[in-house]
Design an enzyme around this catalytic site. Structure first.
Site, PDB file in Angstrom:
ATOM      1  N   ARG A  65       0.824  -1.214   0.000  1.00  0.00           N
ATOM      2  CA  ARG A  65       0.000   0.000   0.000  1.00  0.00           C
ATOM      3  C   ARG A  65       0.857   1.263   0.000  1.00  0.00           C
ATOM      4  NH1 ARG A  65      -2.162   1.530   4.562  1.00  0.00           N
ATOM      5  NH2 ARG A  65      -2.403  -0.600   5.330  1.00  0.00           N
ATOM      6  N   TYR A 118     -14.629  20.048 -13.085  1.00  0.00           N
ATOM      7  CA  TYR A 118     -15.181  18.701 -13.251  1.00  0.00           C
ATOM      8  C   TYR A 118     -16.207  18.468 -12.138  1.00  0.00           C
ATOM      9  CZ  TYR A 118     -15.465  13.688 -12.673  1.00  0.00           C
ATOM     10  OH  TYR A 118     -15.937  12.417 -12.508  1.00  0.00           O
ATOM     11  N   ASP A 189      -5.690  21.026 -11.971  1.00  0.00           N
ATOM     12  CA  ASP A 189      -6.106  19.779 -12.620  1.00  0.00           C
ATOM     13  C   ASP A 189      -5.730  19.919 -14.091  1.00  0.00           C
ATOM     14  OD1 ASP A 189      -7.477  17.751 -13.950  1.00  0.00           O
ATOM     15  OD2 ASP A 189      -9.108  17.730 -12.493  1.00  0.00           O
ATOM     16  N   LYS A 214      -7.705   9.428 -18.609  1.00  0.00           N
ATOM     17  CA  LYS A 214      -8.032  10.124 -19.850  1.00  0.00           C
ATOM     18  C   LYS A 214      -6.865  10.048 -20.844  1.00  0.00           C
ATOM     19  CE  LYS A 214     -11.972  11.058 -17.932  1.00  0.00           C
ATOM     20  NZ  LYS A 214     -11.841  11.308 -16.538  1.00  0.00           N
TER      21      LYS A 214
HETATM   22  C1  LIG Z   1     -10.906  17.163 -15.317  1.00  0.00           C
HETATM   23  C2  LIG Z   1     -11.134  15.904 -14.554  1.00  0.00           C
HETATM   24  N1  LIG Z   1     -10.552  15.750 -13.354  1.00  0.00           N
HETATM   25  C3  LIG Z   1     -10.731  14.629 -12.614  1.00  0.00           C
HETATM   26  C4  LIG Z   1     -11.541  13.604 -13.061  1.00  0.00           C
HETATM   27  C5  LIG Z   1     -11.728  12.379 -12.203  1.00  0.00           C
HETATM   28  O1  LIG Z   1     -10.956  11.349 -12.712  1.00  0.00           O
HETATM   29  P1  LIG Z   1     -11.319   9.777 -12.577  1.00  0.00           P
HETATM   30  O2  LIG Z   1     -12.568   9.571 -13.360  1.00  0.00           O
HETATM   31  O3  LIG Z   1     -10.120   9.112 -13.120  1.00  0.00           O
HETATM   32  O4  LIG Z   1     -11.551   9.515 -11.128  1.00  0.00           O
HETATM   33  C6  LIG Z   1     -12.150  13.715 -14.301  1.00  0.00           C
HETATM   34  C7  LIG Z   1     -13.020  12.629 -14.796  1.00  0.00           C
HETATM   35  O5  LIG Z   1     -13.785  12.817 -15.732  1.00  0.00           O
HETATM   36  C8  LIG Z   1     -11.943  14.892 -15.070  1.00  0.00           C
HETATM   37  O6  LIG Z   1     -12.510  15.070 -16.277  1.00  0.00           O
END
Ligand SMILES: Cc1ncc(COP(=O)(O)O)c(C=O)c1O
Length: 393
Positions: A65, A118, A189, A214
């Site tokens: 972990r 998001y 992000d 992504k």
């Molecule tokens: C800009 C952005 N940040 C974070 C996330 C969260 O990522 P995850 O789906 O891998 O948990 C997403 C998911 O769509 C996203 O588009």
């Protein structure tokens, strides 16, 4: 096999030397030491624990972990891509990485974040606020003065640029500098831009997070997240949070994502070029009321994006005339584009964002988010044009 040193400068050598360009790092990074008969690519290390006795130090993996060699291959590559001095940290998902960073806000502290972040990040912040753990101020991230005004008494400025799904562009250098002057921590992000287009740490951010799910992994077959920082104290806290809360990835997911990263540069180059071409054509389509894409000279975020991004990304949004049912009918009529949430894979995806009940009401009902993949641009256009023109309806 020994645990890797924490400072990248002394970490495993990168084939070809430390000064490789990002589109070479994606290929050359995270590989075994170049010894005779060594495998060319990294192995998947399946273990829940590591041999050891005596006192455990920060340099020890010790337990599954806390660290894993397969994670570390990708953690090194992500750090090099983001220009960090320390290895990144992988998480079980992008949202797990977001949660780990939000946990840096002290109890009752203040978080500033864009109103069109998001929706999962917004929902998590709202949940923490509802439980009295922090206070949230949402801002229009395109309004630099308003964001700076909201920094008074803030503990963390969360930035997303371009935002999901409105494709708004924040003035990253100005906002990161303003936060630094006020002693406010920052996290960007960088999922939409990818480190090939934008390197927020170099613009002054403390932490960068990714939904590795992504573009980085790139094939819609893995859920994974990452956080990257050059600050040893912050990295230690994030590592501690990851170890304690347990949102750790499986080694196979990490390996799969690194395999995807190998083609990041060619995928993103192709999909961003296609997105630009589709955006230009969509502007003239009679069924489309508005195209949001920072690469269009008329887009409100164009000048900022041109100044801080190396490409304009591969996601665009279109707002259609008519109502939600009409927009859903367009999605339904598409044959090549796949109707699905998510983005950043080789296959083009389309989604009416307000199908998510949690999505902000300021996102138009007829907004379709298009994640442009690497198919032929003419095939993508023909499918879109036909569906938008109602040829099948
Ligand atoms: C800009 C952005 N940040 C974070 C996330 C969260 O990522 P995850 O789906 O891998 O948990 C997403 C998911 O769509 C996203 O588009």
């Amino acid at each position: 096999m020994t645990a890797r040193p924490d400072d990248l400068a002394t970490a495993l050598p990168l084939h070809g030397g430390p000064d490789l360009r990002p589109d070479t790092v994606v290929v050359a990074g995270g590989r075994p030491a170049p010894e005779h008969d060594a495998p060319v690519g990294p192995s998947i290390v399946l273990t829940s624990t590591y041999r050891g006795a005596g006192e455990i130090t920060a340099a020890d993996r010790a337990y599954g972990r806390f660290g894993n060699p397969t994670w570390e291959d990708l953690e090194d590559v992500l750090a090099r891509l983001e220009g960090a001095r320390l290895p990144g940290l992988l998480y079980a998902s992008g949202l797990a990485a977001v949660a780990s960073v939000l946990a840096l806000v002290p109890a009752g502290g203040r978080l500033v974040l864009p109103r069109h972040s998001y929706q999962g990040s917004l929902a998590l912040a709202a949940d923490l606020e509802a439980r009295g753990l922090l206070r949230v101020a949402t801002v229009d991230v395109t309004d630099t003065d308003a964001v700076v005004a909201a920094l008074d008494g803030a503990d963390l400025l969360w930035l997303e640029s371009p935002t999901n799904p409105m494709l708004e562009v924040a003035d990253l250098p100005a906002l990161l500098a303003a936060a630094r002057e006020r002693g406010v921590r920052t996290c960007v992000d960088n999922t939409f831009a990818t480190p090939l287009a934008q390197r927020p740490l170099e613009l002054g951010a403390d932490v960068v997070v990714h939904s590795v799910t992504k573009y980085l992994a790139g094939h819609s077959d893995v859920v994974l997240g990452a956080a990257v920082t050059s600050d040893p104290g912050l990295r230690e806290r994030l590592h501690g949070h990851r170890s304690l809360h347990g949102a750790v990835p499986g080694p196979f997911e990490a390996w799969l994502a690194l395999r995807g990263v190998r083609t990041l540069a060619v995928r993103v180059e192709r999909s961003a070029a296609t997105a630009g071409e589709l955006a230009r054509r969509l502007q003239d389509h009679p069924a489309v009321r508005e195209v949001r894409y920072p690469g269009l000279p008329g887009d409100p975020g164009h000048a900022r994006a041109a100044a801080q991004m190396a490409n304009f990304g591969s996601v665009l949004a279109i707002v259609l005339d008519g109502d939600a049912a009409g927009a859903e009918a367009v999605v339904d009529a598409l044959r090549l584009w796949t109707p699905a949430t998510s983005l950043g894979g080789v296959e083009s995806l389309v989604e009416r964002r307000r199908r998510h009940h949690e999505e902000r009401h300021s996102v138009p009902e007829t907004l379709l988010r298009l994640s442009v993949g690497i198919e032929n641009v003419e095939d993508l256009w023909a499918d879109l044009d036909r569906a938008l023109s109602g040829a099948d309806r």
